[in-house]
Design a protein around this motif. Structure first.
Motif, PDB file in Angstrom:
ATOM      1  N   ARG A   1       0.783  -0.876  -0.034  1.00 42.76           N
ATOM      2  CA  ARG A   1      -0.224   0.047  -0.142  1.00 42.76           C
ATOM      3  C   ARG A   1       1.028   1.193  -0.046  1.00 42.76           C
ATOM      4  NH1 ARG A   1      -4.299  -1.868   4.554  1.00 42.76           N
ATOM      5  NH2 ARG A   1      -4.964  -3.855   3.914  1.00 42.76           N
ATOM      6  N   PHE A   2       0.668   2.082  -1.028  1.00 45.67           N
ATOM      7  CA  PHE A   2       1.313   3.383  -0.935  1.00 45.67           C
ATOM      8  C   PHE A   2       0.084   4.648  -1.294  1.00 45.67           C
ATOM      9  CE2 PHE A   2       4.212   0.325  -2.502  1.00 45.67           C
ATOM     10  CZ  PHE A   2       5.566   0.650  -1.938  1.00 45.67           C
ATOM     11  N   PRO A   3       0.608   5.734  -0.973  1.00 42.29           N
ATOM     12  CA  PRO A   3      -0.448   7.131  -1.163  1.00 42.29           C
ATOM     13  C   PRO A   3      -1.145   6.687  -2.365  1.00 42.29           C
ATOM     14  CG  PRO A   3       1.564   7.689  -0.100  1.00 42.29           C
ATOM     15  CD  PRO A   3       1.888   6.184  -0.401  1.00 42.29           C
ATOM     16  N   GLY A   4      -0.625   6.299  -3.683  1.00 44.02           N
ATOM     17  CA  GLY A   4      -1.134   6.474  -4.902  1.00 44.02           C
ATOM     18  C   GLY A   4      -1.353   5.029  -5.372  1.00 44.02           C
ATOM     19  N   LEU A   5      -1.110   3.886  -4.413  1.00 45.71           N
ATOM     20  CA  LEU A   5      -1.234   2.500  -5.164  1.00 45.71           C
ATOM     21  C   LEU A   5      -1.561   1.339  -4.224  1.00 45.71           C
ATOM     22  CD1 LEU A   5      -0.654   0.611  -7.620  1.00 45.71           C
ATOM     23  CD2 LEU A   5       1.594   0.723  -6.765  1.00 45.71           C
ATOM     24  N   ASN A   6      -2.470   0.695  -4.187  1.00 46.06           N
ATOM     25  CA  ASN A   6      -2.768  -0.476  -3.385  1.00 46.06           C
ATOM     26  C   ASN A   6      -2.849  -1.589  -4.352  1.00 46.06           C
ATOM     27  OD1 ASN A   6      -3.074   1.120  -1.254  1.00 46.06           O
ATOM     28  ND2 ASN A   6      -5.413   0.977  -1.011  1.00 46.06           N
ATOM     29  N   ARG A   7      -2.050  -2.651  -3.904  1.00 50.00           N
ATOM     30  CA  ARG A   7      -1.914  -3.731  -5.033  1.00 50.00           C
ATOM     31  C   ARG A   7      -1.601  -5.196  -4.199  1.00 50.00           C
ATOM     32  NH1 ARG A   7       2.420  -4.194  -9.944  1.00 50.00           N
ATOM     33  NH2 ARG A   7       1.100  -5.897 -11.071  1.00 50.00           N
TER      34      ARG A   7
ATOM     35  N   PRO B   1       5.870 -10.361 -12.922  1.00 49.91           N
ATOM     36  CA  PRO B   1       6.781 -11.196 -13.019  1.00 49.91           C
ATOM     37  C   PRO B   1       8.259 -10.357 -13.099  1.00 49.91           C
ATOM     38  CG  PRO B   1       5.304 -11.570 -14.948  1.00 49.91           C
ATOM     39  CD  PRO B   1       4.715 -10.304 -14.088  1.00 49.91           C
ATOM     40  N   LEU B   2       8.429  -9.394 -13.213  1.00 45.91           N
ATOM     41  CA  LEU B   2       9.664  -8.241 -13.147  1.00 45.91           C
ATOM     42  C   LEU B   2       9.691  -8.085 -11.498  1.00 45.91           C
ATOM     43  CD1 LEU B   2      10.522  -5.053 -14.870  1.00 45.91           C
ATOM     44  CD2 LEU B   2      10.335  -4.961 -12.419  1.00 45.91           C
ATOM     45  N   ILE B   3       8.839  -7.795 -10.891  1.00 48.51           N
ATOM     46  CA  ILE B   3       8.740  -7.661  -9.348  1.00 48.51           C
ATOM     47  C   ILE B   3       9.465  -9.060  -8.879  1.00 48.51           C
ATOM     48  CG2 ILE B   3       7.740  -7.212  -7.371  1.00 48.51           C
ATOM     49  CD1 ILE B   3       5.794  -5.420  -8.816  1.00 48.51           C
ATOM     50  N   ALA B   4       9.006  -9.921  -9.289  1.00 46.43           N
ATOM     51  CA  ALA B   4       9.298 -11.342  -8.577  1.00 46.43           C
ATOM     52  C   ALA B   4      10.712 -11.660  -8.895  1.00 46.43           C
ATOM     53  CB  ALA B   4       8.358 -12.596  -9.084  1.00 46.43           C
ATOM     54  N   ARG B   5      11.235 -11.312 -10.348  1.00 48.23           N
ATOM     55  CA  ARG B   5      12.586 -11.552 -10.588  1.00 48.23           C
ATOM     56  C   ARG B   5      13.584 -10.612  -9.911  1.00 48.23           C
ATOM     57  NH1 ARG B   5      10.160 -12.343 -15.617  1.00 48.23           N
ATOM     58  NH2 ARG B   5      10.416 -10.372 -16.423  1.00 48.23           N
TER      59      ARG B   5
ATOM     60  N   LEU C   1      14.592   1.550 -15.540  1.00 49.55           N
ATOM     61  CA  LEU C   1      15.370   3.001 -15.607  1.00 49.55           C
ATOM     62  C   LEU C   1      14.682   3.945 -16.573  1.00 49.55           C
ATOM     63  CD1 LEU C   1      19.202   1.678 -15.733  1.00 49.55           C
ATOM     64  CD2 LEU C   1      17.814   2.667 -13.637  1.00 49.55           C
ATOM     65  N   VAL C   2      13.829   3.178 -17.568  1.00 50.41           N
ATOM     66  CA  VAL C   2      13.408   4.311 -18.515  1.00 50.41           C
ATOM     67  C   VAL C   2      12.132   4.961 -17.949  1.00 50.41           C
ATOM     68  CG1 VAL C   2      13.946   2.468 -20.704  1.00 50.41           C
ATOM     69  CG2 VAL C   2      11.735   2.361 -19.409  1.00 50.41           C
ATOM     70  N   GLY C   3      11.915   5.989 -18.608  1.00 50.78           N
ATOM     71  CA  GLY C   3      10.691   7.060 -18.310  1.00 50.78           C
ATOM     72  C   GLY C   3      11.231   8.029 -17.287  1.00 50.78           C
ATOM     73  N   LYS C   4      10.233   8.919 -16.908  1.00 47.25           N
ATOM     74  CA  LYS C   4      10.749   9.903 -15.833  1.00 47.25           C
ATOM     75  C   LYS C   4      10.974   9.471 -14.455  1.00 47.25           C
ATOM     76  CE  LYS C   4       8.855  14.113 -13.591  1.00 47.25           C
ATOM     77  NZ  LYS C   4       7.699  14.882 -13.792  1.00 47.25           N
ATOM     78  N   PRO C   5      12.289   9.597 -14.072  1.00 44.66           N
ATOM     79  CA  PRO C   5      12.560   9.074 -12.759  1.00 44.66           C
ATOM     80  C   PRO C   5      11.730   9.635 -11.472  1.00 44.66           C
ATOM     81  CG  PRO C   5      14.267  10.689 -13.485  1.00 44.66           C
ATOM     82  CD  PRO C   5      13.406  10.469 -14.588  1.00 44.66           C
TER      83      PRO C   5
ATOM     84  N   VAL D   1       9.935   6.159  -5.060  1.00 44.88           N
ATOM     85  CA  VAL D   1      10.619   5.163  -5.834  1.00 44.88           C
ATOM     86  C   VAL D   1      10.234   3.818  -5.673  1.00 44.88           C
ATOM     87  CG1 VAL D   1      12.829   4.187  -6.371  1.00 44.88           C
ATOM     88  CG2 VAL D   1      12.825   6.525  -5.550  1.00 44.88           C
ATOM     89  N   LEU D   2       9.489   3.523  -4.543  1.00 45.81           N
ATOM     90  CA  LEU D   2       8.905   2.018  -4.301  1.00 45.81           C
ATOM     91  C   LEU D   2       7.739   2.066  -4.975  1.00 45.81           C
ATOM     92  CD1 LEU D   2      10.597  -0.101  -3.000  1.00 45.81           C
ATOM     93  CD2 LEU D   2      11.271   2.220  -2.426  1.00 45.81           C
ATOM     94  N   GLN D   3       6.891   3.322  -4.888  1.00 45.89           N
ATOM     95  CA  GLN D   3       5.528   3.139  -5.567  1.00 45.89           C
ATOM     96  C   GLN D   3       5.663   2.777  -6.714  1.00 45.89           C
ATOM     97  OE1 GLN D   3       2.028   5.611  -4.172  1.00 45.89           O
ATOM     98  NE2 GLN D   3       2.680   6.733  -6.318  1.00 45.89           N
ATOM     99  N   ARG D   4       6.659   3.667  -7.621  1.00 45.53           N
ATOM    100  CA  ARG D   4       6.868   3.372  -8.895  1.00 45.53           C
ATOM    101  C   ARG D   4       7.106   1.845  -9.485  1.00 45.53           C
ATOM    102  NH1 ARG D   4      11.030   3.199 -12.688  1.00 45.53           N
ATOM    103  NH2 ARG D   4      10.408   3.835 -14.874  1.00 45.53           N
TER     104      ARG D   4
END
Length: 406
Positions: free
Chosen positions: A83-89, A352-356, A371-375, A342-345
């Motif tokens: 859970r983050f201010p802008g994301l629950n997953r 699968p990326l998160i698991a790896r 790394l791509v996109g607006k950091p 950083v962690l919310q993004r």
């Protein structure tokens, strides 16, 4: 012609100094695969494993590794949440936990009293000899040091510090899955989140955790934060069942060659060998891998064992260089109160990326995606961190405390 004095009898083929996670798993794996070896664990405390909870994701281990550590596992869940201010997953990756109490119970029974010496403190360690505090000298084919404190001079660290309480509640807590990160709490001192493991419907482990630049831990303040968190969730605490605390290393950079030179030929394991996930601080998957690696070695004499573990640890350090780059971006480029972004993004990326990532097996595509996109950090600061340049506010480099959770 004078005769040479007889060599002292070997106490064991392998002496393991320290009875923590890495040492205990290694002793147990050798008992499973090579029972003819005389392996002895020397632990200064009254039990193996201290006072810790170790957790891991299903994807961190192979099927065979899951099989052989299964007797240690106290809890398994089919997924986990963040859970983050802008994301629950909710994520489907399975999760499991081991307590040091179960660790001691299972391993002491499996190893037997002859392989386990508790309440003995090593004050001098060489590749083939251990001198105890009472003056007793023990000889072995090899000695492995797993007491958990690598030379701080050879590593640059951030810290993940936490205090956890197992709470018995008056009513069900309502959690069906572990809540690995609740970052909706106030951000103080760094990236702060609360970690919750539902142990049964009315029992929960609650840890207040912070990714911080310094290792100082204010236990009283964290106890107060946990009480406030429980109250905010409407949980009425009947009693405190257990408390643990720790300070885990988050590796930013270092000189692994110098770390191994400082070992002076003594094989190392666990934190002392820098064998932990650089970003999460999780140590169990690396301990399992090392146990399998050592158990398969044809020669466990001191020189061969030192060379094999050193090579293994250096490979792991090389494989994890991308993780340390991300750590530098988190600690050096992000303002402490903004690190949660950083962690919310990260947790918005494909599962699968998160698991790896947790398993330390990120692909080239994963790294590009991270790394791509607006950091979520200032670009100039991110570039300096990626290049390994020192920030104006340098992270603390200190002696690694003995805490060994996660």
């Amino acid at each position: 012609m004078s005769q040479r004095p007889p060599r002292p009898a070997l106490t064991a083929d392998l002496l393991l100094v320290g009875g923590g996670l890495a040492s205990g798993l290694l002793a147990w794996r050798l008992r499973q695969l090579r029972p003819e070896l005389r392996v002895q664990v020397l632990e200064a405390g009254a039990t193996l494993g201290g006072n810790h909870t170790w957790s891991f994701h299903d994807a961190d281990l192979t099927r065979e590794q899951h099989r052989w550590i299964a007797p240690l596992v106290g809890w398994r869940w089919p997924g986990h949440e963040v859970r983050f201010p802008g994301l629950n997953r909710r994520l489907s990756g399975g999760y499991a936990s081991i307590t040091s109490e179960r660790f001691h119970q299972v391993l002491s029974g499996a190893l037997g009293e002859h392989a386990l010496r508790l309440g003995v403190e090593a004050c001098e360690v060489t590749p083939t000899q251990v001198v105890l505090r009472d003056g007793t000298t023990l000889q072995a084919g090899a000695v492995l040091d797993a007491r958990g404190t690598p030379p701080a001079a050879h590593m640059r660290l951030g810290f993940q510090k936490f205090l956890g309480q197992v709470l018995a509640l008056s009513q069900p807590h309502g959690l069906s899955l572990p809540l690995l990160m609740d970052a909706t709490v106030a951000q103080r001192g760094g990236y702060r989140f609360v970690y919750c493991l539902p142990l049964d419907p009315r029992t929960v482990l609650v840890e207040d955790t912070c990714y911080a630049d310094g290792e100082a831990l204010d236990a009283a303040a964290l106890r107060s934060e946990i009480a406030d968190y429980a109250a905010a969730r409407g949980w009425r605490v009947l009693r405190l069942l257990r408390e643990e605390q720790g300070v885990l290393p988050i590796a930013l950079d270092g000189d692994p060659q110098a770390l191994w030179r400082a070992a002076a030929g003594v094989p190392r394991a666990g934190l002392a060998a820098a064998l932990f996930h650089p970003t999460t601080g999780y140590s169990l998957p690396e301990a399992v891998r090392l146990a399998d690696h050592v158990a398969a070695l044809p020669d466990l004499a001191a020189p061969a064992l030192f060379g094999a573990i050193r090579a293994h640890a250096l490979r792991r350090w090389h494989d994890q260089r991308f993780l340390r780059l991300l750590n530098r971006m988190l600690f050096q480029a992000a303002r402490p109160a903004e690190r949660w972004r950083v962690l919310q993004r990260f947790y918005g990326l494909p599962e699968p990326l998160i698991a790896r990532f947790y398993a330390g097996r990120s692909t080239r595509g994963d790294k590009l995606r991270l790394l791509v996109g607006k950091p979520p950090v200032p670009l100039r600061a991110a570039l300096h961190a990626a290049l390994g340049r020192e920030p104006a506010r340098r992270p603390v480099v200190g002696e690694l405390p003995a805490g060994e959770g996660r």
